[in-house]
Design an enzyme around this catalytic site. Structure first.
Site, PDB file in Angstrom:
ATOM      1  CB  CYS A 275       6.908  16.535 -13.256  1.00 49.37           C
ATOM      2  SG  CYS A 275       7.708  16.695 -11.639  1.00 49.37           S
TER       3      CYS A 275
ATOM      4  CB  SER B 137      -8.918  -6.515  10.591  1.00 48.70           C
ATOM      5  OG  SER B 137      -8.782  -5.624   9.480  1.00 48.70           O
TER       6      SER B 137
ATOM      7  CG  ASN C 229      -5.109 -10.668  14.982  1.00 46.83           C
ATOM      8  OD1 ASN C 229      -5.410 -10.129  16.052  1.00 46.83           O
ATOM      9  ND2 ASN C 229      -5.443 -10.161  13.807  1.00 46.83           N
TER      10      ASN C 229
ATOM     11  CG  HIS D 211      -1.959  -1.093   1.152  1.00 48.99           C
ATOM     12  ND1 HIS D 211      -2.609  -1.567   2.268  1.00 48.99           N
ATOM     13  CD2 HIS D 211      -2.423  -1.821   0.112  1.00 48.99           C
ATOM     14  CE1 HIS D 211      -3.453  -2.522   1.912  1.00 48.99           C
ATOM     15  NE2 HIS D 211      -3.352  -2.711   0.607  1.00 48.99           N
TER      16      HIS D 211
HETATM   17  C1  BV8 Z   1      -8.663  -1.678  -5.084  1.00 50.52           C
HETATM   18  C2  BV8 Z   1      -3.099   3.000   2.697  1.00 50.52           C
HETATM   19  C3  BV8 Z   1      -9.351  -1.683  -7.344  1.00 50.52           C
HETATM   20  C4  BV8 Z   1      -3.854   4.110   3.311  1.00 50.52           C
HETATM   21  C5  BV8 Z   1      -4.735   1.250   2.702  1.00 50.52           C
HETATM   22  C6  BV8 Z   1     -16.385  -4.016  -0.639  1.00 50.52           C
HETATM   23  C7  BV8 Z   1     -16.006  -5.336  -0.390  1.00 50.52           C
HETATM   24  C8  BV8 Z   1     -14.694  -5.762  -0.602  1.00 50.52           C
HETATM   25  C9  BV8 Z   1     -13.738  -4.865  -1.095  1.00 50.52           C
HETATM   26  C10 BV8 Z   1     -14.136  -3.576  -1.332  1.00 50.52           C
HETATM   27  C11 BV8 Z   1     -15.429  -3.150  -1.111  1.00 50.52           C
HETATM   28  N1  BV8 Z   1     -15.500  -1.839  -1.433  1.00 50.52           N
HETATM   29  C12 BV8 Z   1     -14.293  -1.430  -1.854  1.00 50.52           C
HETATM   30  C13 BV8 Z   1     -13.455  -2.482  -1.812  1.00 50.52           C
HETATM   31  C14 BV8 Z   1     -12.058  -2.499  -2.203  1.00 50.52           C
HETATM   32  C15 BV8 Z   1     -11.225  -1.859  -1.114  1.00 50.52           C
HETATM   33  C16 BV8 Z   1     -11.431  -2.565   0.202  1.00 50.52           C
HETATM   34  O1  BV8 Z   1     -10.926  -3.652   0.412  1.00 50.52           O
HETATM   35  N2  BV8 Z   1     -12.194  -1.892   1.102  1.00 50.52           N
HETATM   36  C17 BV8 Z   1     -12.423  -2.469   2.416  1.00 50.52           C
HETATM   37  C18 BV8 Z   1     -12.552  -1.333   3.445  1.00 50.52           C
HETATM   38  C19 BV8 Z   1     -13.722  -3.284   2.370  1.00 50.52           C
HETATM   39  N3  BV8 Z   1      -9.854  -2.035  -1.536  1.00 50.52           N
HETATM   40  C20 BV8 Z   1      -9.303  -1.090  -2.310  1.00 50.52           C
HETATM   41  O2  BV8 Z   1      -9.843  -0.059  -2.626  1.00 50.52           O
HETATM   42  C21 BV8 Z   1      -7.917  -1.426  -2.823  1.00 50.52           C
HETATM   43  N4  BV8 Z   1      -7.843  -1.100  -4.209  1.00 50.52           N
HETATM   44  O3  BV8 Z   1      -9.458  -2.528  -4.795  1.00 50.52           O
HETATM   45  O4  BV8 Z   1      -8.501  -1.161  -6.348  1.00 50.52           O
HETATM   46  C22 BV8 Z   1      -8.751  -1.267  -8.616  1.00 50.52           C
HETATM   47  C23 BV8 Z   1      -8.106  -2.219  -9.403  1.00 50.52           C
HETATM   48  C24 BV8 Z   1      -7.583  -1.826 -10.613  1.00 50.52           C
HETATM   49  C25 BV8 Z   1      -7.667  -0.482 -11.032  1.00 50.52           C
HETATM   50  C26 BV8 Z   1      -8.302   0.460 -10.212  1.00 50.52           C
HETATM   51  C27 BV8 Z   1      -8.846   0.078  -8.993  1.00 50.52           C
HETATM   52  C28 BV8 Z   1      -6.873  -0.563  -2.127  1.00 50.52           C
HETATM   53  C29 BV8 Z   1      -6.846  -0.911  -0.665  1.00 50.52           C
HETATM   54  C30 BV8 Z   1      -5.683  -0.169  -0.031  1.00 50.52           C
HETATM   55  C31 BV8 Z   1      -6.217   0.965   0.797  1.00 50.52           C
HETATM   56  N5  BV8 Z   1      -5.109   1.587   1.506  1.00 50.52           N
HETATM   57  N6  BV8 Z   1      -3.663   1.788   3.270  1.00 50.52           N
HETATM   58  C32 BV8 Z   1      -3.207   4.437   4.627  1.00 50.52           C
HETATM   59  O5  BV8 Z   1      -2.618   3.548   5.284  1.00 50.52           O
HETATM   60  O6  BV8 Z   1      -3.346   5.604   5.013  1.00 50.52           O
HETATM   61  S1  BV8 Z   1      -5.548   0.054   3.561  1.00 50.52           S
HETATM   62  C33 BV8 Z   1      -5.312   0.234   5.221  1.00 50.52           C
HETATM   63  O7  BV8 Z   1      -6.033  -0.847   5.825  1.00 50.52           O
HETATM   64  C34 BV8 Z   1      -3.882   0.049   5.741  1.00 50.52           C
HETATM   65  O8  BV8 Z   1      -2.951  -0.283   4.750  1.00 50.52           O
HETATM   66  C35 BV8 Z   1      -4.054  -1.130   6.692  1.00 50.52           C
HETATM   67  O9  BV8 Z   1      -2.911  -1.855   6.848  1.00 50.52           O
HETATM   68  C36 BV8 Z   1      -5.081  -1.862   5.946  1.00 50.52           C
HETATM   69  C37 BV8 Z   1      -5.734  -3.040   6.533  1.00 50.52           C
HETATM   70  O10 BV8 Z   1      -5.966  -2.791   7.867  1.00 50.52           O
HETATM   71  P1  BV8 Z   1      -5.117  -3.705   8.883  1.00 50.52           P
HETATM   72  O11 BV8 Z   1      -3.680  -3.551   8.546  1.00 50.52           O
HETATM   73  O12 BV8 Z   1      -5.654  -5.086   8.891  1.00 50.52           O
HETATM   74  O13 BV8 Z   1      -5.363  -2.968  10.242  1.00 50.52           O
HETATM   75  P2  BV8 Z   1      -6.669  -3.101  11.160  1.00 50.52           P
HETATM   76  O14 BV8 Z   1      -6.628  -1.964  12.119  1.00 50.52           O
HETATM   77  O15 BV8 Z   1      -7.878  -3.300  10.300  1.00 50.52           O
HETATM   78  O16 BV8 Z   1      -6.451  -4.482  11.954  1.00 50.52           O
HETATM   79  C38 BV8 Z   1      -5.375  -4.584  12.878  1.00 50.52           C
HETATM   80  C39 BV8 Z   1      -5.331  -6.026  13.317  1.00 50.52           C
HETATM   81  O17 BV8 Z   1      -4.208  -6.173  14.181  1.00 50.52           O
HETATM   82  C40 BV8 Z   1      -6.552  -6.464  14.114  1.00 50.52           C
HETATM   83  O18 BV8 Z   1      -6.967  -7.742  13.635  1.00 50.52           O
HETATM   84  C41 BV8 Z   1      -6.029  -6.586  15.555  1.00 50.52           C
HETATM   85  O19 BV8 Z   1      -6.639  -7.661  16.257  1.00 50.52           O
HETATM   86  C42 BV8 Z   1      -4.586  -6.928  15.310  1.00 50.52           C
HETATM   87  N7  BV8 Z   1      -3.660  -6.533  16.381  1.00 50.52           N
HETATM   88  C43 BV8 Z   1      -3.769  -5.502  17.260  1.00 50.52           C
HETATM   89  N8  BV8 Z   1      -2.669  -5.493  18.061  1.00 50.52           N
HETATM   90  C44 BV8 Z   1      -1.871  -6.518  17.651  1.00 50.52           C
HETATM   91  C45 BV8 Z   1      -2.494  -7.181  16.589  1.00 50.52           C
HETATM   92  N9  BV8 Z   1      -1.950  -8.252  15.981  1.00 50.52           N
HETATM   93  C46 BV8 Z   1      -0.762  -8.680  16.434  1.00 50.52           C
HETATM   94  N10 BV8 Z   1      -0.092  -8.086  17.439  1.00 50.52           N
HETATM   95  C47 BV8 Z   1      -0.617  -7.013  18.071  1.00 50.52           C
HETATM   96  N11 BV8 Z   1       0.062  -6.437  19.086  1.00 50.52           N
HETATM   97 ZN    ZN Z   2       6.755  18.282 -10.423  1.00 47.46          ZN
END
Ligand code: BV8
Ligand code: ZN
Length: 247
Positions: free
Chosen positions: A130, A189, A213, A119
């Site tokens: 550019c 997640s 996790n 990501h």
């Molecule tokens: C795309 C950058 C198409 C931003 C990020 C409906 C259904 C399914 C999919 C979709 C839908 N609607 C839209 C979509 C697609 C969408 C998507 O999946 N949406 C989700 C919300 C449903 N995906 C996209 O848009 C992707 N692109 O599909 O493009 C396309 C194809 C061709 C041409 C054009 C278009 C792009 C997705 C990327 C988005 N950007 N990050 C930023 O970071 O600012 S995603 C963002 O969420 C972060 O990267 C993050 O890492 C990621 C996932 O979250 P997690 O990392 O899992 O973090 P989270 O907080 O959720 O969970 C933490 C976990 O850790 C928990 O389970 C917790 O229990 C655990 N934990 C806590 N403490 C600990 C621990 N584990 C271990 N040790 C600990 N100590």
């Molecule tokens: Zn420039």
């Protein structure tokens, strides 16, 4: 009854191809808030509303305030023992790839080199005119920052919701998931696609898929086993149990 931990260590001991998918949870012990744990809100908005090209087009300064806050957090954070354990694992297998959803750069700072940032990276930004790219975590004087070359507006080199993942990195991550004998899913997640789908690719290709996790996730039922501990505790234990294993 053999424990999941012992099953995981045994599988790793006999594997030569290993791949790992990480999410925000591996950086939680470095003090960086996760997305859904921290309520996943920014100025009262869901991340999915702030981290999109539409939000950037509408109010680039507001989106940059979000990323400047995350840059500061990343700058002040240090890799934790979970990051360090994954960096240590890299040299123990003939094929190892770490695919991370995280943009905080902590895996690289911990020494991981066989790494794909699915990501993007909070340290990189590029000019929308550019495409000249800058890479640093220094505080930004002005928001939005401007290109030193042409004066155009810069955007974070981050994959926003609705944007495609880097083509080469995605292909490498998929290949590694397909060929892995052991696939670890750590600190995610598993709600964001296509990244989360890598675990399904690995499972379908016959890998032993383990989750590290503290909480259940959407994909838990798919996995061979789960270690319900923080990654900063579980991963060093796994690396210690592998001992001086050579590739
Ligand atoms: C795309 C950058 C198409 C931003 C990020 C409906 C259904 C399914 C999919 C979709 C839908 N609607 C839209 C979509 C697609 C969408 C998507 O999946 N949406 C989700 C919300 C449903 N995906 C996209 O848009 C992707 N692109 O599909 O493009 C396309 C194809 C061709 C041409 C054009 C278009 C792009 C997705 C990327 C988005 N950007 N990050 C930023 O970071 O600012 S995603 C963002 O969420 C972060 O990267 C993050 O890492 C990621 C996932 O979250 P997690 O990392 O899992 O973090 P989270 O907080 O959720 O969970 C933490 C976990 O850790 C928990 O389970 C917790 O229990 C655990 N934990 C806590 N403490 C600990 C621990 N584990 C271990 N040790 C600990 N100590
Ligand atoms: Zn420039």
């Amino acid at each position: 009854m053999i424990s999941v931990f012992d099953r995981l260590v045994a599988a790793l001991r006999s594997a030569s191809r290993v791949s790992v998918l990480t999410g925000a949870g591996v950086s939680a012990e470095s003090g960086i808030a996760t997305f859904r744990g921290a309520g996943g809100l920014w100025e009262g908005h869901r991340i999915e509303e702030v981290a999109t090209p539409e939000a950037f087009a509408e109010d680039p300064e507001r989106v940059w305030r979000f990323y400047e806050m995350r840059r500061r957090n990343a700058r002040d954070a240090r890799p934790n023992p979970g990051h360090e354990a994954l960096a240590a694992m890299e040299g123990r297998f003939s094929e190892f790839l770490l695919a991370t959803q995280n943009v905080d750069g902590l895996h690289r700072r911990a020494g991981s080199r066989n790494l794909v940032e699915l990501h993007g990276s909070i340290a990189r930004r590029y000019c929308v005119q550019c495409r000249r790219t800058e890479e640093d975590l220094e505080p930004l004087e002005m928001l939005p920052p401007v290109c030193p070359g042409c004066g155009g507006m810069q955007r974070p080199d981050i994959v926003w919701f609705g944007e495609p993942l880097p083509v080469a990195g995605w292909a490498d991550a998929q290949d590694a998931a397909r060929s892995a004998e052991v696939y670890l899913v750590v600190g995610t997640s598993a709600e964001v696609y296509p990244a989360a789908g890598l675990a399904l690719v690995a499972a379908d290709a016959g890998a032993a898929v383990f989750e590290i996790n503290p909480a259940e996730t959407a994909l838990s039922p798919v996995f061979a086993g789960a270690i319900r501990e923080p990654s900063g505790v579980a991963l060093p234990r796994v690396v210690d149990a592998l001992g001086g294993r050579t590739a």
